[in-house]
Design a protein around this motif. Structure first.
Motif, PDB file in Angstrom:
ATOM      1  N   ASN A 244       0.810  -1.216   0.000  1.00 28.35           N
ATOM      2  CA  ASN A 244       0.000   0.000   0.000  1.00 28.35           C
ATOM      3  C   ASN A 244       0.853   1.281   0.000  1.00 28.35           C
ATOM      4  OD1 ASN A 244      -2.277   1.630   0.073  1.00 28.35           O
ATOM      5  ND2 ASN A 244      -2.456   1.552   2.297  1.00 28.35           N
ATOM      6  N   PRO A 245       1.620   1.521  -1.066  1.00 29.32           N
ATOM      7  CA  PRO A 245       2.513   2.684  -1.092  1.00 29.32           C
ATOM      8  C   PRO A 245       1.766   4.019  -1.105  1.00 29.32           C
ATOM      9  CG  PRO A 245       2.334   1.693  -3.261  1.00 29.32           C
ATOM     10  CD  PRO A 245       1.656   0.747  -2.314  1.00 29.32           C
ATOM     11  N   ASP A 246       2.407   5.015  -0.524  1.00 24.15           N
ATOM     12  CA  ASP A 246       1.855   6.373  -0.550  1.00 24.15           C
ATOM     13  C   ASP A 246       1.963   6.986  -1.945  1.00 24.15           C
ATOM     14  OD1 ASP A 246       1.224   6.777   2.316  1.00 24.15           O
ATOM     15  OD2 ASP A 246       3.389   6.482   2.551  1.00 24.15           O
ATOM     16  N   ASN A 259      -0.795   5.413 -16.775  1.00 20.27           N
ATOM     17  CA  ASN A 259      -1.161   6.673 -16.136  1.00 20.27           C
ATOM     18  C   ASN A 259      -2.020   6.379 -14.907  1.00 20.27           C
ATOM     19  OD1 ASN A 259      -3.861   6.229 -17.090  1.00 20.27           O
ATOM     20  ND2 ASN A 259      -3.213   7.050 -19.090  1.00 20.27           N
ATOM     21  N   ALA A 260      -2.506   7.433 -14.252  1.00 19.06           N
ATOM     22  CA  ALA A 260      -3.292   7.248 -13.028  1.00 19.06           C
ATOM     23  C   ALA A 260      -4.538   6.413 -13.279  1.00 19.06           C
ATOM     24  CB  ALA A 260      -3.669   8.609 -12.461  1.00 19.06           C
ATOM     25  N   ASN A 277      -5.302   9.161  -2.973  1.00 16.49           N
ATOM     26  CA  ASN A 277      -4.837  10.524  -2.709  1.00 16.49           C
ATOM     27  C   ASN A 277      -4.274  11.217  -3.943  1.00 16.49           C
ATOM     28  OD1 ASN A 277      -5.544  10.111  -0.059  1.00 16.49           O
ATOM     29  ND2 ASN A 277      -3.456   9.749   0.662  1.00 16.49           N
ATOM     30  N   ASN A 278      -4.524  10.626  -5.114  1.00 14.45           N
ATOM     31  CA  ASN A 278      -4.038  11.212  -6.381  1.00 14.45           C
ATOM     32  C   ASN A 278      -2.529  11.411  -6.374  1.00 14.45           C
ATOM     33  OD1 ASN A 278      -6.678  11.508  -7.589  1.00 14.45           O
ATOM     34  ND2 ASN A 278      -7.022  13.258  -6.226  1.00 14.45           N
ATOM     35  N   GLN A 279      -1.827  10.396  -5.872  1.00 10.86           N
ATOM     36  CA  GLN A 279      -0.377  10.455  -5.800  1.00 10.86           C
ATOM     37  C   GLN A 279       0.283   9.403  -6.695  1.00 10.86           C
ATOM     38  OE1 GLN A 279      -0.680  12.295  -1.311  1.00 10.86           O
ATOM     39  NE2 GLN A 279       0.367  10.340  -1.535  1.00 10.86           N
ATOM     40  N   VAL A 280      -0.313   9.257  -7.883  1.00  6.95           N
ATOM     41  CA  VAL A 280       0.281   8.459  -8.948  1.00  6.95           C
ATOM     42  C   VAL A 280       0.945   9.446  -9.898  1.00  6.95           C
ATOM     43  CG1 VAL A 280      -0.135   6.866 -10.850  1.00  6.95           C
ATOM     44  CG2 VAL A 280      -1.474   6.672  -8.742  1.00  6.95           C
ATOM     45  N   VAL A 281       2.277   9.353 -10.013  1.00  6.00           N
ATOM     46  CA  VAL A 281       3.053  10.365 -10.732  1.00  6.00           C
ATOM     47  C   VAL A 281       3.673   9.771 -11.992  1.00  6.00           C
ATOM     48  CG1 VAL A 281       4.945  12.032 -10.560  1.00  6.00           C
ATOM     49  CG2 VAL A 281       3.590  11.455  -8.523  1.00  6.00           C
ATOM     50  N   ALA A 282       3.328  10.333 -13.129  1.00  2.84           N
ATOM     51  CA  ALA A 282       3.905   9.890 -14.404  1.00  2.84           C
ATOM     52  C   ALA A 282       5.245  10.584 -14.618  1.00  2.84           C
ATOM     53  CB  ALA A 282       2.954  10.215 -15.555  1.00  2.84           C
TER      54      ALA A 282
END
Length: 311
Positions: A244-246, A259-260, A277-282
């Motif tokens: 469960n990464p941040d 992508n997200a 938390n919308n913390q998927v970064v391309a």
């Protein structure tokens, strides 16, 4: 070659470079004395390589080395680069391959210096028999490796002062980026994705060391605790969901269109903290797989993402 292959090949190349680097011709840790600028006095020596005069026909078969050469002002001396050297845009790209180097094809460019990332196909010996000087830039494992290679390329090409300027600027920029990071009682965690096959990196790798600079904890570390995978383990869906990464950082956004939204659609991933938390970064795939001066840009993207999370 499928769209998924480049990221895996990049990982394979990095592992191979670490393995082969020990038995390939290595450069020394210190630049040669007397090499100070474009008017450097030759001969100059780096490790076991000595150049009697400034190279004017450089062939670079390493995308990272190509970026380094142009950054230090040696671009006009570069007459050919490999098919993966796409930065800067005016680099003289050819169909030469760094993955499958061909001595005859390289010799056809009449180089007075060839820069390689590793000794595939025993290319160093082949070029040596043709009296073509070779400088190896093995895959970096630390920022100091990157600084050293830039410095040594500056020495060999007659741009030592410019190389010093580049490394000094990199160090200063990185120091500025990390100094304002918020202090946290507990480190945020991350998953760095090389490809949809879920290959990742550990903290022992060059990319992993950058995340450490940003104060992040790597969920992939336990998957290669003994280092048998060279720092590039393949994780499972279950492993990542349980960790469960941040953050999820995607180094496969260009090659594989990740992508997200595509991450959220994976089985069980919608509940990840990073997704919620919308913390998927391309990331830019190329920047995230090289160890030249643009590592500062990569670290900036990482730190900007981390800085948005309240301490």
């Amino acid at each position: 070659m499928s769209g998924r292959t480049p990221r895996l090949f990049a990982a394979t190349l990095a592992v191979a470079a670490l393995t082969l680097g020990a038995c390939a011709e290595k450069a020394g840790d210190e630049p040669a004395a007397g090499a100070s600028s474009a008017t450097a006095n030759y001969p100059v020596t780096v490790g076991s390589l000595t150049l009697d005069k400034r190279p004017e026909k450089i062939v670079s078969l390493s995308a990272s080395a190509t970026e380094m050469l142009f950054a230090i002002g040696a671009g006009p001396q570069v007459t050919a680069v490999d098919d993966n050297s796409n930065y800067p845009a005016d680099a003289p790209k050819t169909d030469l391959s760094g993955f499958q180097p061909n001595a005859e094809a390289i010799a056809g460019k009449s180089p007075d210096l060839v820069v390689l990332s590793d000794d595939r196909n025993k290319i160093v010996d082949q070029l040596g028999k043709l009296k073509i000087p070779v400088y190896l830039t093995p895959a970096a494992t630390t920022l100091d490796d990157s600084y050293r290679q830039i410095t040594e390329l500056g020495t060999l090409t007659g741009h030592a002062d410019q190389a010093t300027d580049v490394t000094t600027r990199m160090k200063d920029d990185i120091a500025k980026l990390v100094k304002d990071l918020p202090q946290r009682a507990e480190k945020l965690t991350y998953y760095h994705e090389l490809g949809p096959e879920l290959y990742s990196v550990t903290s022992r790798t060059f990319i992993g060391s950058l995340y450490s600079q940003a104060g992040l904890s790597n969920i992939a570390d336990p998957a290669d605790a003994d280092g048998k995978n060279g720092g590039y383990p393949q994780l499972s869906q279950e492993f990542i969901v349980k960790a469960n990464p941040d953050f999820v950082f995607l180094a496969d956004s260009k090659c594989c269109q990740q992508n997200a939204d595509s991450v959220k659609a994976r089985s069980g991933w919608a509940g990840l903290t990073a997704v919620k938390n919308n913390q998927v970064v391309a990331l830019d795939d190329d920047v995230a797989s090289r160890w030249g001066p643009r590592v500062v840009d990569l670290l900036r993207v990482i730190i900007d993402a981390v800085a948005k999370v309240p301490a």
